[in-house]
Scaffold this active site. Structure first.
Site, PDB file in Angstrom:
ATOM      1  N   SER A 190      47.266  54.286  37.456  1.00 31.29           N
ATOM      2  CA  SER A 190      46.473  53.113  37.875  1.00 31.29           C
ATOM      3  C   SER A 190      45.485  52.795  36.758  1.00 31.29           C
ATOM      4  O   SER A 190      45.054  53.708  36.040  1.00 31.29           O
ATOM      5  CB  SER A 190      45.692  53.420  39.152  1.00 31.29           C
ATOM      6  OG  SER A 190      44.746  52.391  39.397  1.00 31.29           O
ATOM      7  N   TYR A 204      40.384  59.377  43.841  1.00 35.94           N
ATOM      8  CA  TYR A 204      41.548  58.633  43.305  1.00 35.94           C
ATOM      9  C   TYR A 204      41.436  58.495  41.791  1.00 35.94           C
ATOM     10  O   TYR A 204      42.411  58.720  41.060  1.00 35.94           O
ATOM     11  CB  TYR A 204      41.577  57.265  43.981  1.00 35.94           C
ATOM     12  CG  TYR A 204      42.739  56.359  43.609  1.00 35.94           C
ATOM     13  CD1 TYR A 204      44.017  56.578  44.127  1.00 35.94           C
ATOM     14  CD2 TYR A 204      42.544  55.253  42.780  1.00 35.94           C
ATOM     15  CE1 TYR A 204      45.075  55.727  43.816  1.00 35.94           C
ATOM     16  CE2 TYR A 204      43.599  54.399  42.467  1.00 35.94           C
ATOM     17  CZ  TYR A 204      44.864  54.641  42.988  1.00 35.94           C
ATOM     18  OH  TYR A 204      45.898  53.786  42.677  1.00 35.94           O
TER      19      TYR A 204
HETATM   20  N1  LIG Z   1      49.153  48.454  45.044  1.00 32.46           N
HETATM   21  C1  LIG Z   1      48.348  48.373  43.995  1.00 32.46           C
HETATM   22  O1  LIG Z   1      47.687  47.351  43.757  1.00 32.46           O
HETATM   23  C2  LIG Z   1      48.240  49.543  43.042  1.00 32.46           C
HETATM   24  C3  LIG Z   1      47.355  49.453  41.956  1.00 32.46           C
HETATM   25  C4  LIG Z   1      47.254  50.518  41.076  1.00 32.46           C
HETATM   26  C5  LIG Z   1      48.042  51.659  41.267  1.00 32.46           C
HETATM   27  N2  LIG Z   1      48.886  51.715  42.345  1.00 32.46           N
HETATM   28  C6  LIG Z   1      49.678  52.929  42.512  1.00 32.46           C
HETATM   29  O2  LIG Z   1      51.029  52.548  42.729  1.00 32.46           O
HETATM   30  C7  LIG Z   1      51.655  53.482  43.608  1.00 32.46           C
HETATM   31  C8  LIG Z   1      52.273  52.728  44.776  1.00 32.46           C
HETATM   32  O3  LIG Z   1      51.276  51.967  45.404  1.00 32.46           O
HETATM   33  P1  LIG Z   1      51.607  51.092  46.717  1.00 32.46           P
HETATM   34  O4  LIG Z   1      50.434  50.229  46.951  1.00 32.46           O
HETATM   35  O5  LIG Z   1      52.958  50.504  46.581  1.00 32.46           O
HETATM   36  O6  LIG Z   1      51.628  52.284  47.810  1.00 32.46           O
HETATM   37  P2  LIG Z   1      51.967  52.262  49.363  1.00 32.46           P
HETATM   38  O7  LIG Z   1      52.250  50.866  49.837  1.00 32.46           O
HETATM   39  O8  LIG Z   1      50.896  53.029  50.005  1.00 32.46           O
HETATM   40  O9  LIG Z   1      53.350  53.074  49.400  1.00 32.46           O
HETATM   41  C9  LIG Z   1      53.348  54.430  49.201  1.00 32.46           C
HETATM   42  C10 LIG Z   1      54.770  54.965  49.304  1.00 32.46           C
HETATM   43  O10 LIG Z   1      54.709  56.370  49.150  1.00 32.46           O
HETATM   44  C11 LIG Z   1      55.240  57.000  50.322  1.00 32.46           C
HETATM   45  N3  LIG Z   1      54.463  58.225  50.499  1.00 32.46           N
HETATM   46  C12 LIG Z   1      53.141  58.353  50.765  1.00 32.46           C
HETATM   47  N4  LIG Z   1      52.793  59.652  50.813  1.00 32.46           N
HETATM   48  C13 LIG Z   1      53.928  60.357  50.546  1.00 32.46           C
HETATM   49  C14 LIG Z   1      54.231  61.742  50.435  1.00 32.46           C
HETATM   50  N5  LIG Z   1      53.270  62.683  50.624  1.00 32.46           N
HETATM   51  N6  LIG Z   1      55.501  62.117  50.147  1.00 32.46           N
HETATM   52  C15 LIG Z   1      56.477  61.191  49.970  1.00 32.46           C
HETATM   53  N7  LIG Z   1      56.249  59.856  50.061  1.00 32.46           N
HETATM   54  C16 LIG Z   1      54.994  59.454  50.344  1.00 32.46           C
HETATM   55  C17 LIG Z   1      55.096  55.969  51.419  1.00 32.46           C
HETATM   56  O11 LIG Z   1      56.007  56.152  52.480  1.00 32.46           O
HETATM   57  P3  LIG Z   1      55.703  57.157  53.726  1.00 32.46           P
HETATM   58  O12 LIG Z   1      54.264  56.901  54.116  1.00 32.46           O
HETATM   59  O13 LIG Z   1      56.692  56.733  54.766  1.00 32.46           O
HETATM   60  O14 LIG Z   1      55.930  58.538  53.220  1.00 32.46           O
HETATM   61  C18 LIG Z   1      55.431  54.705  50.630  1.00 32.46           C
HETATM   62  O15 LIG Z   1      56.827  54.607  50.437  1.00 32.46           O
HETATM   63  C19 LIG Z   1      50.573  54.495  43.991  1.00 32.46           C
HETATM   64  O16 LIG Z   1      50.633  55.608  43.151  1.00 32.46           O
HETATM   65  C20 LIG Z   1      49.283  53.725  43.740  1.00 32.46           C
HETATM   66  O17 LIG Z   1      48.196  54.587  43.462  1.00 32.46           O
HETATM   67  C21 LIG Z   1      48.990  50.699  43.228  1.00 32.46           C
END
Ligand SMILES: NC(=O)c1ccc[n+]([C@@H]2O[C@H](COP(=O)([O-])OP(=O)(O)OC[C@H]3O[C@@H](n4cnc5c(N)ncnc54)[C@H](OP(=O)(O)O)[C@@H]3O)[C@@H](O)[C@H]2O)c1
Length: 254
Positions: free
Chosen positions: A147, A160
């Site tokens: 991130s 985080y």
């Molecule tokens: N969205 C943003 O704007 C943003 C910005 C910067 C960085 N990021 C990074 O990008 C990544 C994805 O973000 P996102 O917003 O798409 O996340 P999200 O919508 O929260 O999705 C997270 C995914 O991970 C799975 N998950 C969560 N805990 C898990 C575990 N312990 N074991 C296996 N699977 C797990 C969830 O499914 P289940 O809950 O069903 O397991 C889901 O498929 C993260 O690392 C986040 O820090 C996102």
């Protein structure tokens, strides 16, 4: 010309963690559309099956591989299974990341350690296994989803930020550990994306984000796919230990 289609991933086996929604889903779809066979991971077996079925319906190739990345035994069983069935892993995208937005006085040491376990330690334990398979095969692409918070800092987000900064360091360490065997390790650092996890953003915060992002908007989750396919492909053969920022210009705006 050794690689006429450097983005093509036909015959590649790719594991994407956290692939049921948001950025992980789009990365899985992008890799599948480039030709890779996707092992779809999240904790919910039903959702991994649905995503795999969607990829197959689109003409791609995928299967479910549900496990909790924070459960070391479950991760080891998953990698044992990959080794037994395929004998190799070509691409490992570690995308799972949890977030705890809270003021410092409301983040206990237990919370902090739990965040590090899921966001950082899991990357260490799983990538050791992924890297071993890749080194044995003399080829591999490892991509961590970090991130911009891992480099920028900020308030009410200490666990985080620490985890993502650690993940960036870990990526560089693995780039050095595995590089001589033909295995690269890089990171994608997303900025603000309009994923489900950010659905509750306030109008005021959204406006501040729009003001700061040079492109004037949040990212569409599908816009993460291109950078991921690039880093996972032959096109990135000499890219190793790099953080590819994908933030619409957020972090370069003063
Ligand atoms: N969205 C943003 O704007 C943003 C910005 C910067 C960085 N990021 C990074 O990008 C990544 C994805 O973000 P996102 O917003 O798409 O996340 P999200 O919508 O929260 O999705 C997270 C995914 O991970 C799975 N998950 C969560 N805990 C898990 C575990 N312990 N074991 C296996 N699977 C797990 C969830 O499914 P289940 O809950 O069903 O397991 C889901 O498929 C993260 O690392 C986040 O820090 C996102």
């Amino acid at each position: 010309m050794p690689h006429v289609l450097p983005f093509l991933l036909t015959d590649h086996i790719a594991l994407v963690t956290g692939a049921s929604r948001g950025l992980g889903l789009e990365i899985a779809l992008g890799l599948a559309r480039a030709g890779a066979h996707i092992l779809v991971n999240c904790r919910d077996a039903g959702r991994t099956g649905e995503v795999a079925a969607r990829i197959v319906e689109e003409g791609g190739s995928a299967e479910a591989l549900p496990f909790d990345v924070g459960d070391e035994d479950a991760g080891n069983r998953a990698f044992d299974d990959i080794g037994r069935r395929f004998g190799r892993l070509d691409i490992f995208v570690h995308n799972v990341g949890m977030r705890l937005r809270a003021p410092l006085d409301r983040i206990s040491t237990v919370d902090f350690n739990h965040m590090l376990a899921v966001d950082l330690t899991a990357a260490f334990t799983l990538t050791k296994r992924a890297g071993a398979l890749m080194v044995a095969n003399g080829y591999g692409r490892i991509v961590f989803v970090t991130s911009i918070s891992g480099t920028l800092g900020g308030r009410n987000d200490a666990a985080y930020i620490a985890a993502k900064a650690g993940l960036t360091g870990l990526m560089r360490a693995f780039a050095c550990e595995f590089g001589a065997a033909g295995v690269t390790c890089n990171a994608i650092a997303p900025g603000p994306f309009a994923t489900e996890s950010n659905a509750d953003i306030s109008a005021e915060r959204l406006e501040r984000v729009r003001q700061r992002v040079a492109l004037g908007r949040r990212g569409d989750p599908a816009e993460i796919a291109g950078p991921a396919v690039f880093l996972a492909s032959q096109a990135a053969s000499y890219v190793n230990g790099h953080v590819l920022t994908v933030d619409g210009g957020y972090s370069v705006t003063s």
